[in-house]
Design a protein around this motif. Sequence first.
Motif, PDB file in Angstrom:
ATOM      1  N   TRP A 132      23.404  54.376 -45.144  1.00  0.00           N
ATOM      2  CA  TRP A 132      23.398  52.709 -45.387  1.00  0.00           C
ATOM      3  C   TRP A 132      22.299  52.237 -44.513  1.00  0.00           C
ATOM      4  O   TRP A 132      21.580  52.929 -44.036  1.00  0.00           O
ATOM      5  CB  TRP A 132      24.467  52.028 -43.400  1.00  0.00           C
ATOM      6  N   VAL A 133      21.372  50.944 -45.172  1.00  0.00           N
ATOM      7  CA  VAL A 133      19.932  50.442 -44.876  1.00  0.00           C
ATOM      8  C   VAL A 133      20.590  49.426 -44.462  1.00  0.00           C
ATOM      9  O   VAL A 133      21.042  48.328 -45.261  1.00  0.00           O
ATOM     10  CB  VAL A 133      19.177  50.658 -46.092  1.00  0.00           C
ATOM     11  N   LYS A 134      19.725  49.396 -43.617  1.00  0.00           N
ATOM     12  CA  LYS A 134      19.789  47.483 -42.984  1.00  0.00           C
ATOM     13  C   LYS A 134      17.952  47.106 -44.134  1.00  0.00           C
ATOM     14  O   LYS A 134      16.699  47.123 -44.065  1.00  0.00           O
ATOM     15  CB  LYS A 134      19.085  47.188 -41.863  1.00  0.00           C
ATOM     16  N   ARG A 171      22.864  44.620 -44.681  1.00  0.00           N
ATOM     17  CA  ARG A 171      23.421  46.304 -45.073  1.00  0.00           C
ATOM     18  C   ARG A 171      23.938  46.761 -46.150  1.00  0.00           C
ATOM     19  O   ARG A 171      24.631  45.746 -46.534  1.00  0.00           O
ATOM     20  CB  ARG A 171      24.305  46.426 -43.363  1.00  0.00           C
ATOM     21  N   ASP A 203      18.867  38.837 -42.825  1.00  0.00           N
ATOM     22  CA  ASP A 203      19.246  40.524 -42.433  1.00  0.00           C
ATOM     23  C   ASP A 203      20.793  41.021 -43.527  1.00  0.00           C
ATOM     24  O   ASP A 203      21.986  40.110 -43.113  1.00  0.00           O
ATOM     25  CB  ASP A 203      19.114  41.241 -41.189  1.00  0.00           C
ATOM     26  N   GLU A 246      15.719  49.160 -43.381  1.00  0.00           N
ATOM     27  CA  GLU A 246      15.480  50.868 -42.111  1.00  0.00           C
ATOM     28  C   GLU A 246      16.905  51.723 -42.315  1.00  0.00           C
ATOM     29  O   GLU A 246      17.389  50.958 -42.544  1.00  0.00           O
ATOM     30  CB  GLU A 246      15.112  49.818 -40.884  1.00  0.00           C
ATOM     31  N   GLU A 247      16.990  52.363 -42.537  1.00  0.00           N
ATOM     32  CA  GLU A 247      17.974  53.261 -43.008  1.00  0.00           C
ATOM     33  C   GLU A 247      18.493  53.743 -41.772  1.00  0.00           C
ATOM     34  O   GLU A 247      17.646  54.287 -40.713  1.00  0.00           O
ATOM     35  CB  GLU A 247      17.251  54.579 -43.334  1.00  0.00           C
ATOM     36  N   GLN A 248      19.983  53.436 -41.494  1.00  0.00           N
ATOM     37  CA  GLN A 248      20.751  53.670 -40.732  1.00  0.00           C
ATOM     38  C   GLN A 248      21.604  55.001 -40.689  1.00  0.00           C
ATOM     39  O   GLN A 248      21.707  55.166 -41.477  1.00  0.00           O
ATOM     40  CB  GLN A 248      21.285  52.438 -40.043  1.00  0.00           C
ATOM     41  N   GLU A 249      22.680  55.120 -40.063  1.00  0.00           N
ATOM     42  CA  GLU A 249      23.516  56.276 -40.264  1.00  0.00           C
ATOM     43  C   GLU A 249      24.200  55.900 -41.166  1.00  0.00           C
ATOM     44  O   GLU A 249      24.590  54.791 -42.295  1.00  0.00           O
ATOM     45  CB  GLU A 249      24.753  55.911 -39.198  1.00  0.00           C
ATOM     46  N   ALA A 279      12.083  54.213 -42.794  1.00  0.00           N
ATOM     47  CA  ALA A 279      11.772  52.586 -41.762  1.00  0.00           C
ATOM     48  C   ALA A 279      10.662  52.659 -42.990  1.00  0.00           C
ATOM     49  O   ALA A 279       9.563  53.183 -43.007  1.00  0.00           O
ATOM     50  CB  ALA A 279      11.735  52.914 -41.051  1.00  0.00           C
ATOM     51  N   THR A 314      14.534  59.342 -40.716  1.00  0.00           N
ATOM     52  CA  THR A 314      14.890  58.745 -40.825  1.00  0.00           C
ATOM     53  C   THR A 314      14.181  57.339 -41.979  1.00  0.00           C
ATOM     54  O   THR A 314      13.179  57.038 -41.012  1.00  0.00           O
ATOM     55  CB  THR A 314      16.005  57.229 -40.734  1.00  0.00           C
TER      56      THR A 314
END
Length: 376
Positions: A97-99, A108, A106, A91-94, A4, A2
């Motif tokens: 989704w990107v934070k 999303r 912050d 930072e890419e998440q599941e 980041a 992912t």
Amino acid sequence: MTLAFNVSRLDFLTALAALQNITGKKGTLAVLANILLESDQEGLVMTATDLEVGIRCRIPAEILSPGSVTLPARKLFELVKESEEKHLHLEEQENSWVKISAESSDCRLSGISADEFPSFPPYREDNLVAIPTALMTDLIDKTIYSVAHEGENNFNLAGILLEKEILDEGHFLRMVSSDGHRLSMMEGKVETDLSSLEMDRVILIPKKGIQEIRKLCDEEETVLLGLEEKQAVLKAGGYTLVVRLMSGDFPDYKGIIQVINKAKHIGIDRRKMMHSLKRVNIFTEDRYNAVNFIIENDKITLSSQNMDYGSAREEVPAGYQGESMEIGFNGKYFYEALQVMDSEKVKAYINSEESPCLLQGDKDPGYLSVIMPMKL
């Protein structure tokens, strides 16, 4: 893995501003409204496309984890624009989704998998030719105003014709545009050898592509230009632009120009004519902008009438000796042709009351404009 990374807000915002206007309109593939973010060894690579125009750039970034993801261009641009921090962390998440975080905030943002994003068109580096941006901007600025609107007239007129000419006195680039009622042409000499540019066919660049080329020229002294079978490629200042060429033919503009007799001309003070046209155009009917020109010894009388608002009449000094003529032109077209010129004194070639008008000026080498007459 992912994606980041840490990035300068200013670098990120500058790139987003250049890319976000390329993204696809509503009704196209959803992923085309997004910008592709992907890492490489040199930093962060950003790509946008609407399948007609594609643009890619690379900006410095601290890559914490390599990967790729796409995010909605407009929302991402707005978020970065409104941030008050100097650096941002993404930072890419599941589920794509990107934070997006900074020191004091912050959020999303929902993205789309990079696998759904179209691949950037491959192109050849070996046939790119250096063109001064001063010339490229002059070619564009003096022709883009007369490009036909999309869905109007002939589809092939919704772009600009690009040509090269190699003569004993040098190599020349030429741009020509027309909307069926007017025509503009600009050409300029290039010190670079243009032999490697593949232009053995009609090269038609869509208006949107021309607009993006113009933006690329703002910050650099030179742009690299390449032409391939179906696309034009431009590189400048870390940006790579690929524009899909239009197919089809362009009207015989040379034949239109050649039929205009240049034995006699009318001398016009450009600024005085522009000011008068601006006032007279207020009273034209919006659709046709018809202005009546009465050309007599030493003057041109302009007049217009609007059934709802009233009428206007202006006298403009002109260098002319001959039989009087009365002819109609679209006042907006006439004004726009004069507006892009640098010459203070303009020569207008009008052969008769039914002939087109050709405009040229000594301080505008390589430029001409042709405006078709109107029946009033």
